[in-house]
Design an enzyme around this catalytic site. Structure first.
Site, PDB file in Angstrom:
ATOM      1  N   ARG A  79     -12.528  38.540  45.403  1.00  0.00           N
ATOM      2  CA  ARG A  79     -12.056  37.406  46.538  1.00  0.00           C
ATOM      3  C   ARG A  79     -11.933  38.152  47.829  1.00  0.00           C
ATOM      4  NH1 ARG A  79      -6.997  33.564  45.238  1.00  0.00           N
ATOM      5  NH2 ARG A  79      -6.087  35.576  44.914  1.00  0.00           N
ATOM      6  N   ARG A  91      -6.811  40.870  49.227  1.00  0.00           N
ATOM      7  CA  ARG A  91      -5.483  40.989  48.932  1.00  0.00           C
ATOM      8  C   ARG A  91      -4.920  41.955  48.319  1.00  0.00           C
ATOM      9  NH1 ARG A  91      -4.231  34.536  47.467  1.00  0.00           N
ATOM     10  NH2 ARG A  91      -2.714  35.735  46.011  1.00  0.00           N
ATOM     11  N   LYS A  96      -7.969  26.962  42.707  1.00  0.00           N
ATOM     12  CA  LYS A  96      -6.949  26.122  43.112  1.00  0.00           C
ATOM     13  C   LYS A  96      -7.419  26.075  44.759  1.00  0.00           C
ATOM     14  CE  LYS A  96      -3.102  28.097  41.822  1.00  0.00           C
ATOM     15  NZ  LYS A  96      -4.067  29.355  41.195  1.00  0.00           N
ATOM     16  N   ARG A 156       0.330  39.152  37.268  1.00  0.00           N
ATOM     17  CA  ARG A 156       0.202  37.836  37.651  1.00  0.00           C
ATOM     18  C   ARG A 156       0.035  36.565  36.711  1.00  0.00           C
ATOM     19  NH1 ARG A 156      -3.552  38.388  42.477  1.00  0.00           N
ATOM     20  NH2 ARG A 156      -3.226  36.039  42.966  1.00  0.00           N
ATOM     21  N   ARG A 189       5.495  26.044  40.637  1.00  0.00           N
ATOM     22  CA  ARG A 189       5.067  27.414  39.693  1.00  0.00           C
ATOM     23  C   ARG A 189       6.026  27.448  38.637  1.00  0.00           C
ATOM     24  NH1 ARG A 189       1.423  29.994  43.486  1.00  0.00           N
ATOM     25  NH2 ARG A 189       0.334  31.900  42.311  1.00  0.00           N
TER      26      ARG A 189
HETATM   27  P1  ADP Z   1      -3.251  32.549  43.609  1.00  0.00           P
HETATM   28  O1  ADP Z   1      -3.844  31.738  44.762  1.00  0.00           O
HETATM   29  O2  ADP Z   1      -3.875  33.876  43.058  1.00  0.00           O
HETATM   30  O3  ADP Z   1      -2.802  31.825  42.561  1.00  0.00           O
HETATM   31  P2  ADP Z   1      -1.083  32.535  45.647  1.00  0.00           P
HETATM   32  O4  ADP Z   1      -1.566  32.642  47.117  1.00  0.00           O
HETATM   33  O5  ADP Z   1      -0.767  31.087  45.224  1.00  0.00           O
HETATM   34  O6  ADP Z   1      -1.770  33.024  44.488  1.00  0.00           O
HETATM   35  O7  ADP Z   1       0.338  33.083  45.577  1.00  0.00           O
HETATM   36  C1  ADP Z   1       0.496  34.736  45.739  1.00  0.00           C
HETATM   37  C2  ADP Z   1       1.677  35.062  45.254  1.00  0.00           C
HETATM   38  O8  ADP Z   1       2.829  34.289  46.135  1.00  0.00           O
HETATM   39  C3  ADP Z   1       2.240  34.790  43.847  1.00  0.00           C
HETATM   40  O9  ADP Z   1       1.748  35.912  43.158  1.00  0.00           O
HETATM   41  C4  ADP Z   1       3.612  34.650  44.009  1.00  0.00           C
HETATM   42  O10 ADP Z   1       4.188  36.065  44.168  1.00  0.00           O
HETATM   43  C5  ADP Z   1       3.955  34.028  45.488  1.00  0.00           C
HETATM   44  N1  ADP Z   1       4.089  32.659  45.301  1.00  0.00           N
HETATM   45  C6  ADP Z   1       3.159  31.627  45.785  1.00  0.00           C
HETATM   46  N2  ADP Z   1       3.719  30.368  45.547  1.00  0.00           N
HETATM   47  C7  ADP Z   1       4.985  30.609  44.837  1.00  0.00           C
HETATM   48  C8  ADP Z   1       5.650  29.627  44.271  1.00  0.00           C
HETATM   49  N3  ADP Z   1       5.699  28.402  44.336  1.00  0.00           N
HETATM   50  N4  ADP Z   1       6.897  30.177  43.686  1.00  0.00           N
HETATM   51  C9  ADP Z   1       7.201  31.710  43.721  1.00  0.00           C
HETATM   52  N5  ADP Z   1       6.227  32.589  44.379  1.00  0.00           N
HETATM   53  C10 ADP Z   1       4.959  32.002  44.759  1.00  0.00           C
HETATM   54  P1  ADP Z   2      -6.765  30.312  43.156  1.00  0.00           P
HETATM   55  O1  ADP Z   2      -6.444  29.740  44.472  1.00  0.00           O
HETATM   56  O2  ADP Z   2      -6.514  29.607  41.935  1.00  0.00           O
HETATM   57  O3  ADP Z   2      -6.251  31.790  43.040  1.00  0.00           O
HETATM   58  P2  ADP Z   2      -9.296  30.686  44.626  1.00  0.00           P
HETATM   59  O4  ADP Z   2      -9.662  29.441  45.048  1.00  0.00           O
HETATM   60  O5  ADP Z   2      -8.856  31.616  45.633  1.00  0.00           O
HETATM   61  O6  ADP Z   2      -8.325  30.612  43.397  1.00  0.00           O
HETATM   62  O7  ADP Z   2     -10.896  31.504  43.886  1.00  0.00           O
HETATM   63  C1  ADP Z   2     -10.671  32.692  43.430  1.00  0.00           C
HETATM   64  C2  ADP Z   2     -11.805  33.477  43.700  1.00  0.00           C
HETATM   65  O8  ADP Z   2     -12.943  32.820  42.945  1.00  0.00           O
HETATM   66  C3  ADP Z   2     -12.530  33.468  45.033  1.00  0.00           C
HETATM   67  O9  ADP Z   2     -13.109  34.482  45.512  1.00  0.00           O
HETATM   68  C4  ADP Z   2     -13.529  32.268  45.204  1.00  0.00           C
HETATM   69  O10 ADP Z   2     -14.413  32.215  46.136  1.00  0.00           O
HETATM   70  C5  ADP Z   2     -14.170  32.313  43.878  1.00  0.00           C
HETATM   71  N1  ADP Z   2     -14.115  30.912  43.206  1.00  0.00           N
HETATM   72  C6  ADP Z   2     -13.298  30.105  43.091  1.00  0.00           C
HETATM   73  N2  ADP Z   2     -13.852  29.038  42.394  1.00  0.00           N
HETATM   74  C7  ADP Z   2     -15.032  29.370  41.917  1.00  0.00           C
HETATM   75  C8  ADP Z   2     -16.125  28.869  40.966  1.00  0.00           C
HETATM   76  N3  ADP Z   2     -15.999  27.707  40.356  1.00  0.00           N
HETATM   77  N4  ADP Z   2     -17.228  29.650  40.599  1.00  0.00           N
HETATM   78  C9  ADP Z   2     -17.199  30.965  40.994  1.00  0.00           C
HETATM   79  N5  ADP Z   2     -16.183  31.403  41.882  1.00  0.00           N
HETATM   80  C10 ADP Z   2     -15.420  30.769  42.245  1.00  0.00           C
END
Ligand code: ADP
Ligand code: ADP
Length: 223
Positions: free
Chosen positions: A129, A162, A15, A173, A90
């Site tokens: 990541r 992270r 995302k 998660r 979410r």
């Molecule tokens: P990822 O990119 O791996 O999906 P995020 O950076 O979006 O993770 O979120 C990291 C953490 O921040 C989540 O596991 C949650 O604890 C909190 N968080 C982020 N967005 C929300 C939301 N919309 N509602 C509640 N908690 C959130």
């Molecule tokens: P999210 O926001 O959904 O948690 P991220 O965009 O942070 O996911 O991506 C998670 C990890 O996977 C990062 O290290 C990113 O560089 C890698 N990644 C994202 N998209 C791809 C893909 N299509 N193929 C391989 N690695 C990816």
């Protein structure tokens, strides 16, 4: 015209990575609630202290706290044409409140891009990541390497792993996603807004899919 695009999908689906592409192509701000929480944690604000108690365990921050933060973010001038929402909503409550909030600006969610990937892929991606300290730019030690190890290509800041990307937190998660966030798939399907994107392809191929969906969506809205 106001445009709001939501990126939905499990942690590690891609995302954030695709949001950065959309931000540039559509000239809309990328709003990541996770990034805003991390910024608050880094700066030691009361919101950061509160949020960290949930984030460090991989749980969701309560809806009222998250919504209040998002409402404030929307007031900033860069949101005048809309936004790319990453990691928000979410929960169904957040989605309901988002609808009310956007309605009050004369907008609505225009499109939900649901990025999918199997659990093994999510785990592999989160384990490798690396995130930039200054602005949350995203890299991967195998799939999207920075030019210089440990340094962000875009702003030169330090890359870090992270805490919540540790294996034990990741599994929680993913479970939280399945229980609390996955109901949004049906929520947005029923509203005719959801488009599924296959997240297993390379970053470039996923971006190509995203751009072609946007192209189709904008041509159908223009006639
Ligand atoms: P990822 O990119 O791996 O999906 P995020 O950076 O979006 O993770 O979120 C990291 C953490 O921040 C989540 O596991 C949650 O604890 C909190 N968080 C982020 N967005 C929300 C939301 N919309 N509602 C509640 N908690 C959130
Ligand atoms: P999210 O926001 O959904 O948690 P991220 O965009 O942070 O996911 O991506 C998670 C990890 O996977 C990062 O290290 C990113 O560089 C890698 N990644 C994202 N998209 C791809 C893909 N299509 N193929 C391989 N690695 C990816």
């Amino acid at each position: 015209m106001l445009t709001y695009i939501v990126l939905l999908g499990p942690p590690g689906a891609g995302k954030g990575t695709q949001s950065k592409v959309l931000e540039t192509k559509l000239e809309l701000p990328h709003i990541s609630t996770g990034d805003i929480f991390r910024e608050n944690i880094k700066n030691g604000t009361p919101l950061g202290t509160l949020a960290n108690a949930y984030i460090s365990k991989g749980n969701l921050v309560p809806d009222d706290v998250t919504l209040a933060m998002l409402r404030e973010r929307f007031l900033l001038p860069d949101c005048k044409n809309g936004a790319v929402l990453d990691g928000f909503p979410r929960t169904p409550t957040q989605a309901d409140e988002l609808e009310v909030l956007l309605h009050s600006f004369g907008g609505q969610v225009n499109l939900v891009l649901f990025i999918t990937a199997p659990v093994e892929t999510l785990i592999e991606r989160l384990a490798g990541r690396w995130t930039c300290k200054a602005q949350g730019h995203i890299f991967h030690e195998d799939f999207n390497q920075p030019r210089l190890k440990g340094v962000c290509d875009i702003d030169g800041s330090e890359l870090y792993q992270r805490d919540d990307d540790k294996a034990e937190t990741v599994l929680n998660r993913i479970e939280i996603y399945q229980n609390q966030t996955a109901p949004l798939i049906q929520y947005y399907q029923e509203r005719g807004l959801l488009i599924e994107i296959n997240g297993i392809a390379s970053i470039e191929d996923v971006s190509t899919q995203v751009m072609s969906v946007l192209h189709m969506a904008s041509s159908s809205s223009h006639g």
